[in-house]
Design a protein around this motif. Structure first.
Motif, PDB file in Angstrom:
ATOM      1  N   TRP A   1     -20.824  -2.235 -44.409  1.00 37.67           N
ATOM      2  CA  TRP A   1     -20.129  -2.483 -43.154  1.00 37.67           C
ATOM      3  C   TRP A   1     -20.596  -3.789 -42.559  1.00 37.67           C
ATOM      4  CZ3 TRP A   1     -16.170   0.598 -42.094  1.00 37.67           C
ATOM      5  CH2 TRP A   1     -16.129   1.851 -42.682  1.00 37.67           C
ATOM      6  N   THR A   2     -19.640  -4.524 -41.998  1.00 42.53           N
ATOM      7  CA  THR A   2     -19.939  -5.763 -41.301  1.00 42.53           C
ATOM      8  C   THR A   2     -19.340  -5.675 -39.910  1.00 42.53           C
ATOM      9  OG1 THR A   2     -19.866  -6.998 -43.375  1.00 42.53           O
ATOM     10  CG2 THR A   2     -19.667  -8.268 -41.339  1.00 42.53           C
ATOM     11  N   PHE A   3     -20.182  -5.800 -38.905  1.00 42.22           N
ATOM     12  CA  PHE A   3     -19.737  -5.714 -37.510  1.00 42.22           C
ATOM     13  C   PHE A   3     -19.845  -7.105 -36.883  1.00 42.22           C
ATOM     14  CE2 PHE A   3     -21.239  -1.572 -38.741  1.00 42.22           C
ATOM     15  CZ  PHE A   3     -20.245  -0.734 -38.272  1.00 42.22           C
ATOM     16  N   THR A   4     -18.779  -7.516 -36.206  1.00 41.83           N
ATOM     17  CA  THR A   4     -18.737  -8.842 -35.601  1.00 41.83           C
ATOM     18  C   THR A   4     -18.279  -8.724 -34.159  1.00 41.83           C
ATOM     19  OG1 THR A   4     -18.175  -9.809 -37.742  1.00 41.83           O
ATOM     20  CG2 THR A   4     -17.738 -11.155 -35.793  1.00 41.83           C
ATOM     21  N   ILE A   5     -18.965  -9.450 -33.282  1.00 42.55           N
ATOM     22  CA  ILE A   5     -18.572  -9.517 -31.873  1.00 42.55           C
ATOM     23  C   ILE A   5     -17.782 -10.807 -31.682  1.00 42.55           C
ATOM     24  CG2 ILE A   5     -19.372  -9.682 -29.496  1.00 42.55           C
ATOM     25  CD1 ILE A   5     -21.932  -8.208 -30.432  1.00 42.55           C
ATOM     26  N   LEU A   6     -16.570 -10.665 -31.159  1.00 43.08           N
ATOM     27  CA  LEU A   6     -15.703 -11.816 -30.914  1.00 43.08           C
ATOM     28  C   LEU A   6     -15.796 -12.225 -29.448  1.00 43.08           C
ATOM     29  CD1 LEU A   6     -12.592 -10.531 -32.875  1.00 43.08           C
ATOM     30  CD2 LEU A   6     -14.310 -12.164 -33.665  1.00 43.08           C
ATOM     31  N   ASP A   7     -15.885 -13.497 -29.194  1.00 45.59           N
ATOM     32  CA  ASP A   7     -15.980 -14.003 -27.829  1.00 45.59           C
ATOM     33  C   ASP A   7     -14.571 -14.226 -27.266  1.00 45.59           C
ATOM     34  OD1 ASP A   7     -17.091 -14.866 -25.482  1.00 45.59           O
ATOM     35  OD2 ASP A   7     -17.578 -16.870 -26.213  1.00 45.59           O
ATOM     36  N   TRP A   8     -13.837 -13.138 -27.104  1.00 40.29           N
ATOM     37  CA  TRP A   8     -12.479 -13.166 -26.575  1.00 40.29           C
ATOM     38  C   TRP A   8     -12.496 -12.585 -25.177  1.00 40.29           C
ATOM     39  CZ3 TRP A   8      -9.227 -10.896 -31.178  1.00 40.29           C
ATOM     40  CH2 TRP A   8      -9.206 -11.828 -32.211  1.00 40.29           C
ATOM     41  N   GLN A   9     -11.542 -12.970 -24.362  1.00 39.77           N
ATOM     42  CA  GLN A   9     -11.508 -12.537 -22.969  1.00 39.77           C
ATOM     43  C   GLN A   9     -10.627 -11.313 -22.754  1.00 39.77           C
ATOM     44  OE1 GLN A   9     -10.374 -15.897 -20.637  1.00 39.77           O
ATOM     45  NE2 GLN A   9     -12.231 -17.024 -21.080  1.00 39.77           N
ATOM     46  N   PHE A  10     -10.243 -10.629 -23.802  1.00 37.31           N
ATOM     47  CA  PHE A  10      -9.460  -9.419 -23.616  1.00 37.31           C
ATOM     48  C   PHE A  10     -10.099  -8.278 -24.380  1.00 37.31           C
ATOM     49  CE2 PHE A  10      -7.432 -10.294 -27.658  1.00 37.31           C
ATOM     50  CZ  PHE A  10      -7.285 -11.668 -27.672  1.00 37.31           C
ATOM     51  N   ILE A  11      -9.735  -7.070 -23.999  1.00 41.76           N
ATOM     52  CA  ILE A  11     -10.346  -5.866 -24.544  1.00 41.76           C
ATOM     53  C   ILE A  11      -9.666  -5.519 -25.861  1.00 41.76           C
ATOM     54  CG2 ILE A  11     -10.809  -3.428 -24.103  1.00 41.76           C
ATOM     55  CD1 ILE A  11     -10.342  -4.151 -21.085  1.00 41.76           C
ATOM     56  N   ASN A  12     -10.460  -5.478 -26.939  1.00 41.11           N
ATOM     57  CA  ASN A  12      -9.879  -5.122 -28.225  1.00 41.11           C
ATOM     58  C   ASN A  12     -10.984  -4.790 -29.208  1.00 41.11           C
ATOM     59  OD1 ASN A  12      -7.910  -4.646 -30.106  1.00 41.11           O
ATOM     60  ND2 ASN A  12      -7.414  -6.790 -30.476  1.00 41.11           N
ATOM     61  N   ALA A  13     -10.608  -3.989 -30.191  1.00 37.13           N
ATOM     62  CA  ALA A  13     -11.452  -3.702 -31.342  1.00 37.13           C
ATOM     63  C   ALA A  13     -10.497  -3.426 -32.493  1.00 37.13           C
ATOM     64  CB  ALA A  13     -12.349  -2.496 -31.090  1.00 37.13           C
ATOM     65  N   PHE A  14     -10.873  -3.879 -33.682  1.00 39.57           N
ATOM     66  CA  PHE A  14     -10.033  -3.624 -34.846  1.00 39.57           C
ATOM     67  C   PHE A  14     -10.884  -3.662 -36.096  1.00 39.57           C
ATOM     68  CE2 PHE A  14      -9.874  -8.133 -33.912  1.00 39.57           C
ATOM     69  CZ  PHE A  14     -10.017  -8.753 -35.140  1.00 39.57           C
ATOM     70  N   ALA A  15     -10.320  -3.143 -37.174  1.00 41.47           N
ATOM     71  CA  ALA A  15     -11.029  -3.075 -38.440  1.00 41.47           C
ATOM     72  C   ALA A  15     -10.122  -3.589 -39.551  1.00 41.47           C
ATOM     73  CB  ALA A  15     -11.453  -1.638 -38.735  1.00 41.47           C
ATOM     74  N   LEU A  16     -10.742  -4.154 -40.570  1.00 43.47           N
ATOM     75  CA  LEU A  16     -10.017  -4.656 -41.726  1.00 43.47           C
ATOM     76  C   LEU A  16     -10.551  -3.986 -42.987  1.00 43.47           C
ATOM     77  CD1 LEU A  16      -9.995  -8.464 -40.835  1.00 43.47           C
ATOM     78  CD2 LEU A  16      -8.139  -6.817 -40.545  1.00 43.47           C
ATOM     79  N   PRO A  17      -9.751  -3.966 -44.036  1.00 48.40           N
ATOM     80  CA  PRO A  17     -10.220  -3.358 -45.284  1.00 48.40           C
ATOM     81  C   PRO A  17     -11.532  -3.976 -45.743  1.00 48.40           C
ATOM     82  CG  PRO A  17      -7.888  -3.899 -45.426  1.00 48.40           C
ATOM     83  CD  PRO A  17      -8.395  -4.498 -44.139  1.00 48.40           C
ATOM     84  N   GLY A  18     -12.345  -3.185 -46.373  1.00 51.67           N
ATOM     85  CA  GLY A  18     -13.626  -3.663 -46.874  1.00 51.67           C
ATOM     86  C   GLY A  18     -14.773  -3.415 -45.922  1.00 51.67           C
ATOM     87  N   GLY A  19     -14.504  -2.765 -44.797  1.00 53.37           N
ATOM     88  CA  GLY A  19     -15.574  -2.422 -43.870  1.00 53.37           C
ATOM     89  C   GLY A  19     -15.890  -3.475 -42.832  1.00 53.37           C
TER      90      GLY A  19
END
Length: 87
Positions: A1-19
């Motif tokens: 699993w790879t978790f990344t924090i995005l510096d975006w100004q809106f509320i969101n979370a998503f996942a892509l194939p491969g973890g």
């Protein structure tokens, strides 16, 4: 699993194939406690393990790219408009 924090100004979370799981900084700051953030991450992990992203990947790849590019070129309003149209 790879978790990344995005510096975006809106509320969101998503996942892509491969973890690969992405969560925005805005979502993290709105979480009242670690349990809420853990719930979001677990939800996204569920999508990956159920292969939801892999099933939709082909059709949504272009739409996602368009949304990101709109966000870069037009700002948050452009990204939201493009995201809404792609859905």
């Amino acid at each position: 699993w790879t978790f990344t924090i995005l510096d975006w100004q809106f509320i969101n979370a998503f996942a892509l194939p491969g973890g690969y799981v992405y969560v925005t900084r805005c979502l993290i700051t709105l979480a009242e406690n670690e349990a809420q953030l853990a719930g979001v991450l677990a939800h996204e992990i569920g999508h990956v393990t159920a292969r939801h992203s892999a099933e939709r990947y082909g059709s949504s790849q272009i739409a996602g790219l368009a949304t990101v590019l709109s966000g870069i070129l037009l700002g948050q309003a452009g990204a939201q408009a493009t995201g809404g149209l792609s859905q």
